[in-house]
Design a protein around this motif. Structure first.
Motif, PDB file in Angstrom:
ATOM      1  N   LEU A 479       1.028  -1.059   0.092  1.00 46.85           N
ATOM      2  CA  LEU A 479       0.011  -0.017  -0.003  1.00 46.85           C
ATOM      3  C   LEU A 479       0.899   1.199   0.079  1.00 46.85           C
ATOM      4  N   TRP A 480       2.167   1.108   0.685  1.00 44.64           N
ATOM      5  CA  TRP A 480       2.842   2.385   0.788  1.00 44.64           C
ATOM      6  C   TRP A 480       3.559   2.559  -0.627  1.00 44.64           C
ATOM      7  N   MET A 481       4.117   1.262  -1.424  1.00 43.64           N
ATOM      8  CA  MET A 481       4.943   1.696  -2.407  1.00 43.64           C
ATOM      9  C   MET A 481       3.932   2.023  -3.815  1.00 43.64           C
ATOM     10  N   ALA A 482       2.931   1.213  -3.756  1.00 48.59           N
ATOM     11  CA  ALA A 482       2.047   1.278  -4.940  1.00 48.59           C
ATOM     12  C   ALA A 482       1.604   2.683  -5.300  1.00 48.59           C
ATOM     13  N   ASP A 483       2.181   3.309  -6.211  1.00 50.70           N
ATOM     14  CA  ASP A 483       1.562   4.626  -6.581  1.00 50.70           C
ATOM     15  C   ASP A 483       0.108   4.612  -7.041  1.00 50.70           C
ATOM     16  N   ASP A 484      -0.458   5.595  -7.351  1.00 52.14           N
ATOM     17  CA  ASP A 484      -1.861   6.188  -7.702  1.00 52.14           C
ATOM     18  C   ASP A 484      -1.949   5.466  -9.030  1.00 52.14           C
ATOM     19  N   ALA A 485      -3.165   4.972  -9.247  1.00 49.97           N
ATOM     20  CA  ALA A 485      -3.526   4.181 -10.657  1.00 49.97           C
ATOM     21  C   ALA A 485      -3.058   5.324 -11.668  1.00 49.97           C
ATOM     22  N   LEU A 486      -3.170   6.463 -11.697  1.00 49.65           N
ATOM     23  CA  LEU A 486      -2.933   7.400 -12.628  1.00 49.65           C
ATOM     24  C   LEU A 486      -1.545   7.204 -12.872  1.00 49.65           C
ATOM     25  N   TRP A 487      -0.640   6.864 -12.106  1.00 48.92           N
ATOM     26  CA  TRP A 487       0.727   7.108 -12.419  1.00 48.92           C
ATOM     27  C   TRP A 487       1.140   6.026 -13.199  1.00 48.92           C
ATOM     28  N   TRP A 488       0.487   4.837 -12.992  1.00 45.95           N
ATOM     29  CA  TRP A 488       0.784   3.745 -13.625  1.00 45.95           C
ATOM     30  C   TRP A 488       0.288   3.722 -15.162  1.00 45.95           C
ATOM     31  N   LEU A 489      -1.015   4.254 -15.180  1.00 44.46           N
ATOM     32  CA  LEU A 489      -1.520   4.689 -16.905  1.00 44.46           C
ATOM     33  C   LEU A 489      -0.734   5.412 -17.569  1.00 44.46           C
ATOM     34  N   ASP A 490      -0.027   6.399 -16.632  1.00 47.63           N
ATOM     35  CA  ASP A 490       0.638   7.543 -17.737  1.00 47.63           C
ATOM     36  C   ASP A 490       2.209   7.036 -17.923  1.00 47.63           C
ATOM     37  N   ALA A 491       2.791   6.031 -17.171  1.00 49.27           N
ATOM     38  CA  ALA A 491       3.993   5.611 -17.258  1.00 49.27           C
ATOM     39  C   ALA A 491       4.366   4.939 -18.533  1.00 49.27           C
ATOM     40  N   THR A 492       5.568   4.825 -18.845  1.00 49.00           N
ATOM     41  CA  THR A 492       6.196   4.250 -19.939  1.00 49.00           C
ATOM     42  C   THR A 492       6.444   2.564 -19.605  1.00 49.00           C
ATOM     43  N   LEU A 493       6.535   1.814 -20.680  1.00 43.95           N
ATOM     44  CA  LEU A 493       6.722   0.457 -20.594  1.00 43.95           C
ATOM     45  C   LEU A 493       7.879   0.050 -19.576  1.00 43.95           C
ATOM     46  N   TRP A 494       8.904   0.713 -19.826  1.00 42.98           N
ATOM     47  CA  TRP A 494      10.019   0.375 -18.940  1.00 42.98           C
ATOM     48  C   TRP A 494       9.947   1.038 -17.526  1.00 42.98           C
ATOM     49  N   GLN A 495       9.446   2.296 -17.563  1.00 40.91           N
ATOM     50  CA  GLN A 495       9.059   2.553 -15.944  1.00 40.91           C
ATOM     51  C   GLN A 495       7.888   1.745 -15.271  1.00 40.91           C
ATOM     52  N   ARG A 496       6.930   1.105 -16.071  1.00 44.75           N
ATOM     53  CA  ARG A 496       6.303   0.136 -15.365  1.00 44.75           C
ATOM     54  C   ARG A 496       6.819  -0.984 -14.754  1.00 44.75           C
ATOM     55  N   VAL A 497       7.684  -1.683 -15.779  1.00 43.51           N
ATOM     56  CA  VAL A 497       8.282  -2.757 -15.551  1.00 43.51           C
ATOM     57  C   VAL A 497       9.373  -2.840 -14.356  1.00 43.51           C
ATOM     58  N   PHE A 498      10.058  -1.558 -14.321  1.00 45.94           N
ATOM     59  CA  PHE A 498      11.000  -1.312 -13.249  1.00 45.94           C
ATOM     60  C   PHE A 498      10.292  -1.139 -11.892  1.00 45.94           C
ATOM     61  N   GLU A 499       9.257  -0.396 -12.005  1.00 44.96           N
ATOM     62  CA  GLU A 499       8.604  -0.016 -10.745  1.00 44.96           C
ATOM     63  C   GLU A 499       7.960  -1.527 -10.206  1.00 44.96           C
ATOM     64  N   MET A 500       7.341  -2.144 -11.099  1.00 44.53           N
ATOM     65  CA  MET A 500       6.574  -3.315 -10.653  1.00 44.53           C
ATOM     66  C   MET A 500       7.572  -4.434 -10.032  1.00 44.53           C
ATOM     67  N   THR A 501       8.652  -4.497 -10.581  1.00 45.32           N
ATOM     68  CA  THR A 501       9.659  -5.356 -10.271  1.00 45.32           C
ATOM     69  C   THR A 501      10.100  -5.012  -8.763  1.00 45.32           C
ATOM     70  N   LYS A 502      10.461  -3.761  -8.752  1.00 44.37           N
ATOM     71  CA  LYS A 502      10.705  -3.135  -7.446  1.00 44.37           C
ATOM     72  C   LYS A 502       9.543  -3.418  -6.327  1.00 44.37           C
ATOM     73  N   VAL A 503       8.425  -3.372  -6.630  1.00 47.48           N
ATOM     74  CA  VAL A 503       7.422  -3.538  -5.639  1.00 47.48           C
ATOM     75  C   VAL A 503       7.135  -4.978  -5.458  1.00 47.48           C
ATOM     76  N   VAL A 504       7.296  -5.822  -6.329  1.00 47.86           N
ATOM     77  CA  VAL A 504       6.948  -7.208  -6.175  1.00 47.86           C
ATOM     78  C   VAL A 504       8.219  -7.944  -5.456  1.00 47.86           C
ATOM     79  N   SER A 505       9.268  -7.343  -5.733  1.00 44.97           N
ATOM     80  CA  SER A 505      10.559  -7.935  -4.912  1.00 44.97           C
ATOM     81  C   SER A 505      10.504  -7.295  -3.278  1.00 44.97           C
TER      82      SER A 505
END
Length: 527
Positions: A479-505
């Motif tokens: 809950l603390w690490m996951a950004d607002d849904a709007l950030w994910w919708l506006d982010a680029t592919l690699w931004q999403r992949v990097f951030e998701m890898t970080k959050v899941v790890s």
């Protein structure tokens, strides 16, 4: 192989290998399933890139759906659930020659019946297309193409059913890796056929139909060396009067109906969703794909491993060990399924955006699919528990009770659908599926406990406290690490992949550390 009755043989057992732990076997199956799911996603991307959503693509999907639907209904459903317990009983109580005699009769009867069905359905392919895709009748060219491809793809049912037979034999003798790897060949075959063969056909999509056949042949051939290794390669003989074959066929009837119930539920969801606003079917599809990932990788992997083990323990009248194996499986499912469900709930939009929000996918599609994904995530633990509780019945050759429970759950699901669809639309359909899954899992659990088949082992209260502590820590971090849904919708592919890898790890690390702090150790789950 001699065709005389082998009952007088004094050879008592098959060549045995050291039995691997159930945990290690589950990990092997899970890894292979994960590889198959990843390649399945790659397959979808490749097919979409070459054929898009054209009429020819529609024709192939229908031509492949028919044998694939029957595969799920028959080969990987009713047949495996009926065959493995009987084989395990023969392995425990009969001679090795009697086991081989059974396998020759089962393989011969199975192949003979399916060959007849295959030939009839190949001849009647236009009628089958009209039955499964009645809308094609308005498009003669699409109907004709689908019929031609169905004649090519339908033998896949025969090939994959024999592959399922071989895989069940290997699983019963603790060879889990090869059957679990087999689905990878289908994805590789379809990718390779698309890329390398489509240019050689006047109608390029025909390459996919032949890719299905190539996959069926390669999947069956892959099993043969490993069956030879344990000296259990069947020599097919017709034998529908054989005692073991008749028992398998008797067990298959309720099991077949039970598998049909789940397919009816899925069909009903699709029918109701088709009456909702455009996109509802797709939103359910995308959210279901994500919820199926942990279910397929972990839930089905554990179920695959414990069915042969439970069947042997039942045949050996080892009731206490039977109960302990079920207890182990339930704890492992909770250890994996609860955090997976929480993560899917919290990260629904981020995950959907990272995987699917490209091209024609709109931001609103991600939000709407996120609603149904949250509903599915609430029931993930129930879906996984069904997979490990049902073998507690199948292993005892009781296929009727799970069917009765499935019928109750199906009727309840219909009621939940009608109550929730008007209020929550497509998300209501997903929530109805979740509620009926909890009813199904609860009745399966209650039946096993009431009959004394399952007796909970000591330490459950402490285990639950540790599980709550670890999941609470992980949920707060996500809950603390996951950004607002709007950030994910506006982010680029690699931004999403990097951030998701970080959050899941980070979530996985915190969950693991919290379990260790709470006193949970890997040794607790060795079985």
């Amino acid at each position: 192989m001699s065709t005389e009755n082998p009952s007088q043989s004094t050879q008592k057992s098959a060549p045995e290998s050291q039995s691997p732990s159930l945990l290690r076997s589950s990990l092997v199956v899970g890894i292979m399933t994960m590889l198959s799911r990843v390649l399945g996603l790659a397959r979808d991307v490749v097919i979409a890139g070459y054929f898009g959503s054209t009429a020819s693509a529609d024709a192939f999907f229908v031509a492949f759906k028919i044998p694939n639907f029957l595969r799920r209904l028959f080969a990987e459903g009713a047949f495996s659930q009926a065959f493995v317990p009987v084989l395990s009983e023969y392995r425990s109580k009969r001679s090795f020659d009697e086991v081989r005699y059974l396998l020759s009769r089962v393989s011969g009867t199975l192949a003979g019946l399916l060959l007849l069905v295959t030939l009839i359905c190949m001849l009647a392919s236009p009628l089958l297309i009209r039955l499964f895709a009645p809308g094609f009748t308005d498009y003669p060219e699409k109907l004709l193409l689908a019929g031609e491809m169905l004649r090519i793809t339908f033998p896949y049912l025969l090939l994959i059913s024999l592959t399922a037979l071989a895989g069940s034999i290997l699983n019963s003798y603790n060879r889990f890796a090869v059957p679990a790897f087999t689905p990878v060949l289908l994805n590789l075959s379809l990718i390779g056929s698309t890329v390398f063969l489509s240019q050689w056909f006047a109608e390029p999509v025909m390459a996919l139909a032949w890719g299905v056949v190539i996959a069926g042949v390669s999947q069956l051939l892959l099993q043969i060396p490993f069956l030879l290794q344990i000296r259990l390669l069947p020599v097919p003989r017709w034998g529908h009067q054989h005692e073991g074959v008749r028992r398998i066929m008797k067990l298959m009837v309720p099991a077949l109906f039970g598998v049909s119930v789940s397919q009816i539920n899925l069909l009903l969801d699709t029918v109701l969703a088709s009456f909702l606003e455009t996109g509802s079917v797709s939103w359910l599809y995308y959210s279901d794909r994500l919820s199926e990932l942990p279910l397929g990788v972990f839930g089905i992997a554990i179920a695959t491993v414990i069915l042969p083990s439970l069947s042997r323990k039942h045949a050996e009248d080892a009731g206490d060990q039977f109960s302990r194996t079920l207890d182990w499986a339930i704890r492992l499912v909770l250890l994996i399924g609860v955090p997976a469900g929480i993560a899917l709930f919290i990260l629904s939009e981020p995950l959907l955006a990272t995987l699917f929000d490209y091209g024609e996918m709109q931001n609103r599609d991600v939000i709407m699919a996120g609603m149904s994904l949250r509903a599915y995530s609430l029931g993930l633990i129930a879906f996984m528990l069904i997979k490990v509780l049902a073998p507690g019945y199948f292993a005892r050759q009781d296929t009727k009770t799970p069917v009765k429970i499935a019928i109750i759950a199906m009727v309840a699901n219909m009621g939940f659908n009608l109550m929730l669809v008007f209020w929550l639309k497509h998300a209501g359909l997903a929530l109805a599926t979740t509620l009926s899954a909890f009813l199904n899992a609860g009745l399966l659990f209650w039946g096993l406990k009431r009959s004394g088949v399952f007796v909970p082992q000591s330490g459950w209260w402490l285990f639950c406290v540790r599980l709550i502590f670890a999941n609470l820590a992980m949920a707060l971090l996500l809950l603390w690490m996951a950004d607002d849904a709007l950030w994910w919708l506006d982010a680029t592919l690699w931004q999403r992949v990097f951030e998701m890898t970080k959050v899941v790890s980070a979530g996985l690390a915190v969950y693991s550390v919290a379990l260790l702090i709470g006193g949970v150790r890997p040794a607790h789950f060795r079985h």
